[in-house]
Design an enzyme around this catalytic site. Structure first.
Site, mmCIF file in Angstrom:
data_model
loop_
_atom_site.group_PDB
_atom_site.id
_atom_site.type_symbol
_atom_site.label_atom_id
_atom_site.label_comp_id
_atom_site.label_asym_id
_atom_site.label_seq_id
_atom_site.Cartn_x
_atom_site.Cartn_y
_atom_site.Cartn_z
ATOM 1 N N ASP A 139 2.250 55.107 11.163
ATOM 2 C CA ASP A 139 1.357 55.715 10.183
ATOM 3 C C ASP A 139 2.145 56.753 9.398
ATOM 4 O O ASP A 139 2.905 57.526 9.991
ATOM 5 C CB ASP A 139 0.186 56.384 10.909
ATOM 6 C CG ASP A 139 -0.784 56.994 9.915
ATOM 7 O OD1 ASP A 139 -1.762 56.300 9.560
ATOM 8 O OD2 ASP A 139 -0.554 58.142 9.468
ATOM 9 N N ALA A 177 2.914 54.220 16.433
ATOM 10 C CA ALA A 177 3.607 53.664 17.603
ATOM 11 C C ALA A 177 2.845 53.928 18.907
ATOM 12 O O ALA A 177 2.765 53.049 19.772
ATOM 13 C CB ALA A 177 5.015 54.246 17.691
ATOM 14 N N GLU A 203 0.818 -1.218 0.000
ATOM 15 C CA GLU A 203 0.000 0.000 0.000
ATOM 16 C C GLU A 203 0.855 1.274 0.000
ATOM 17 O O GLU A 203 0.559 2.245 -0.681
ATOM 18 C CB GLU A 203 -0.899 0.037 1.239
ATOM 19 C CG GLU A 203 -2.202 -0.722 1.102
ATOM 20 C CD GLU A 203 -2.984 -0.333 -0.147
ATOM 21 O OE1 GLU A 203 -3.246 0.878 -0.335
ATOM 22 O OE2 GLU A 203 -3.313 -1.235 -0.944
ATOM 23 N N LYS A 210 17.044 56.344 7.568
ATOM 24 C CA LYS A 210 17.351 57.615 8.207
ATOM 25 C C LYS A 210 17.544 57.394 9.696
ATOM 26 O O LYS A 210 16.903 58.007 10.513
ATOM 27 C CB LYS A 210 16.242 58.617 7.924
ATOM 28 C CG LYS A 210 16.229 59.008 6.450
ATOM 29 C CD LYS A 210 15.386 60.228 6.208
ATOM 30 C CE LYS A 210 13.933 59.931 6.504
ATOM 31 N NZ LYS A 210 13.097 61.112 6.351
ATOM 32 N N ASP A 235 12.152 52.991 5.246
ATOM 33 C CA ASP A 235 12.982 53.609 6.270
ATOM 34 C C ASP A 235 13.633 52.525 7.104
ATOM 35 O O ASP A 235 13.212 51.378 7.118
ATOM 36 C CB ASP A 235 12.104 54.461 7.197
ATOM 37 C CG ASP A 235 11.554 55.669 6.483
ATOM 38 O OD1 ASP A 235 12.115 56.047 5.450
ATOM 39 O OD2 ASP A 235 10.560 56.220 6.974
HETATM 40 N N1 SAH Z 1 5.277 57.357 11.622
HETATM 41 C C1 SAH Z 1 5.689 56.743 12.851
HETATM 42 C C2 SAH Z 1 6.584 57.655 13.662
HETATM 43 C C3 SAH Z 1 7.918 57.896 13.027
HETATM 44 S S1 SAH Z 1 8.940 58.984 13.967
HETATM 45 C C4 SAH Z 1 4.470 56.300 13.636
HETATM 46 O O1 SAH Z 1 3.351 56.683 13.310
HETATM 47 O O2 SAH Z 1 4.640 55.552 14.591
HETATM 48 C C5 SAH Z 1 9.964 57.862 14.836
HETATM 49 C C6 SAH Z 1 9.507 57.749 16.274
HETATM 50 O O3 SAH Z 1 8.379 56.924 16.353
HETATM 51 C C7 SAH Z 1 10.518 57.096 17.175
HETATM 52 O O4 SAH Z 1 11.478 58.011 17.629
HETATM 53 C C8 SAH Z 1 9.644 56.616 18.308
HETATM 54 O O5 SAH Z 1 9.291 57.678 19.174
HETATM 55 C C9 SAH Z 1 8.392 56.231 17.574
HETATM 56 N N2 SAH Z 1 8.331 54.800 17.248
HETATM 57 C C10 SAH Z 1 8.350 54.213 16.051
HETATM 58 N N3 SAH Z 1 8.212 52.874 16.149
HETATM 59 C C11 SAH Z 1 8.099 52.619 17.465
HETATM 60 C C12 SAH Z 1 7.908 51.428 18.229
HETATM 61 N N4 SAH Z 1 7.803 50.226 17.656
HETATM 62 N N5 SAH Z 1 7.821 51.545 19.577
HETATM 63 C C13 SAH Z 1 7.902 52.736 20.183
HETATM 64 N N6 SAH Z 1 8.068 53.880 19.508
HETATM 65 C C14 SAH Z 1 8.175 53.828 18.171
#
Ligand code: SAH
Length: 466
Positions: free
Chosen positions: A303, A332, A25, A270, A248
């Site tokens: 975002d 974040a 089988e 950056k 980024d």
């Molecule tokens: N566009 C992103 C923010 C970018 S600026 C957003 O909406 O979250 C980068 C900052 O975002 C960092 O210095 C930190 O303050 C925050 N950040 C991004 N990722 C993070 C994470 N996983 N945990 C905590 N802070 C975070």
């Protein structure tokens, strides 16, 4: 994602032999699988018990001989016998990949469950760990793919040269193939006859050639805080469609990896102190790529509209007349609120929530600090980890109470999240070294309603957890 101990690949067996030692089988099960190929399948055993008559196989009822493996691409051993041992040793000596049925430890390879829409093949493997699960997944995929799929794949193959001759741009060509394999007209036609299928495919090709090289587009996509499963479905879909992914440094590789395998990836990283691309260069880059007709995924952490320099990129795209679309992501601060169960708005405690930059911690931006300190709302401060004490001092200097609760979340939304709790005074005085990674600083009375039980305490201060 874990690492694989096996590597899935498509192995050429055309014109070669697949030898199965065994006549029962289990041998029959393997026959069902390998007779999907054009290889010559040979069954050898002193005891042929199963009925192989329905298959195009050569059945040899006798003892195994080493020369049986001449020209063999694969060997299956599906019985326990002295012959079987001999066959295993011979296969190993000759370096022919060997599968010993139901003995993973002795296998060089495992056979996947197969969804067969030849030439399109989907193989599902659990590395021999959970064949039942693999079969279940297979059943679901079977249900998803129409039976015409294989025919469409053959059709696409037969059109290849023509398409290459007519559409020179790679991205435009892929758009044509995408349209081809998802077109209901083509599918209905190809199922009825190859000629009808070819006709519909030509009609579609004509449309695509006339359309000319389609214009590019830039999607500004929020990648969320850094876990694959905090990405939106739209973000995931567009990542799969993009020709180029411009991301980024803060976007972890697990998310960047979700793009199409052959998409070009550009890290405009950056990271603090390493401005490898200036914002102006990034603007120019995305305009140039989209100008070449490419679909560009501009992937940003969190975002895109929150501290993401989206304003500058959007205005460059508008100026250049390039199409764009924004895909929101989980910022974040929202991930940090979720990680710590902190309701950033809370009835009778905090009627609002401010996302603000911690930069400008020097005295230059008085209005910034004054409005934050006096808002009475929950603050989520971005980009403040390295200047956390100065930030706290600014808030107190502008009128916030030193007893205002503070919560800090490093690596929000990720598996390596870590948290700190205290108040403004303790943050000014503390000498804490935060773990590596980006951080959100929460300030406000609502912070105390969160779950900070596991948080490290700033200078011995902590919240009572209700
Ligand atoms: N566009 C992103 C923010 C970018 S600026 C957003 O909406 O979250 C980068 C900052 O975002 C960092 O210095 C930190 O303050 C925050 N950040 C991004 N990722 C993070 C994470 N996983 N945990 C905590 N802070 C975070």
């Amino acid at each position: 994602m874990g690492q694989l101990n096996t590597f899935p690949l498509s192995y050429k067996v055309q014109g070669l032999r697949i030898v199965i030692v065994g006549g029962g089988e289990e041998a029959l099960n393997k026959v069902r699988l390998v007779t999907k190929t054009t290889a010559q399948v040979v069954i050898i055993s002193r005891q042929i018990e199963a009925d192989f008559s329905g298959f195009a196989v050569q059945v040899i009822e006798r003892a195994f001989a080493p020369s049986d493996l001449d020209g063999a691409a694969l060997v299956f051993v599906a019985e326990e016998s002295a012959d079987a041992e001999l066959a295993k040793a011979e296969a190993r000596a000759r370096g022919i990949p060997l599968n010993v049925v139901d003995v993973p430890a002795e296998c060089d390879f495992y056979t996947p469950s197969i969804v067969d829409r030849a030439p399109l093949t989907i193989a599902i493997s659990s590395e021999g760990n959970a064949p039942v699960l693999a079969r279940l997944v297979r059943a679901r995929i079977e249900a998803m793919l129409s039976p015409g799929f294989g025919k469409i794949a053959s059709l696409a193959g037969s059109l290849r040269q023509r398409v290459e001759g007519l559409i020179h741009d790679g991205a435009a060509r892929r758009r044509y193939y995408e349209a081809l394999v998802t077109s209901p007209q083509v599918e209905a036609a190809v199922v009825s006859s190859p000629v009808a299928g070819r006709y519909e495919a030509e009609v579609l090709l004509d449309q695509h050639v006339k359309q000319g090289e389609a214009k590019g587009v830039v999607w500004l996509i929020g990648a969320g805080p850094g876990s694959e499963d905090l990405l939106t479905l739209r973000a995931q879909r567009l990542l799969q469609e993009a020709d180029v992914i411009v991301h980024d440094q803060l976007v972890p590789s697990v998310v960047v990896d979700m793009g199409r395998r052959d998409a070009e990836r550009i890290d405009v990283g950056k990271a603090k102190g390493h401005h490898s691309f200036s914002q102006a260069q990034i603007n120019t880059l995305i305009v140039r790529l989209a100008g070449q007709g490419k679909k560009v995924a501009r992937l940003k952490s969190g975002d895109p509209m929150i501290f993401g320099r989206a304003g500058e990129e959007i205005s460059a795209l508008r100026k250049a007349g390039i199409q764009y679309q924004i895909v929101p992501g989980i910022s974040a601060a929202l991930a940090a609120a979720a990680d710590t169960a902190t309701p950033v708005t809370l009835r009778k405690v905090s009627s609002g929530f401010i996302m603000a930059t911690a930069h400008g911690a020097d005295d230059s931006d008085l209005a910034h600090w004054a409005s934050l300190a006096q808002s009475g709302l929950t603050l989520a401060l971005y980009m403040g980890k390295s200047i956390a004490s100065e930030v706290a001092a600014q808030l107190v200097a502008h009128g916030a109470s030193p007893a205002t609760p503070v919560g800090i979340v490093v690596n929000a939304g990720r598996s390596n999240v870590s948290t700190y709790s205290g108040n403004l005074r303790s943050l000014i005085e503390c000498q804490v070294t935060f773990s590596l990674g980006p951080a959100i600083i929460f300030v406000g009375e609502a912070v105390e309603a969160g779950d900070w039980a596991d948080a490290a305490q700033l200078a011995g201060m902590s919240f009572k957890v209700a």
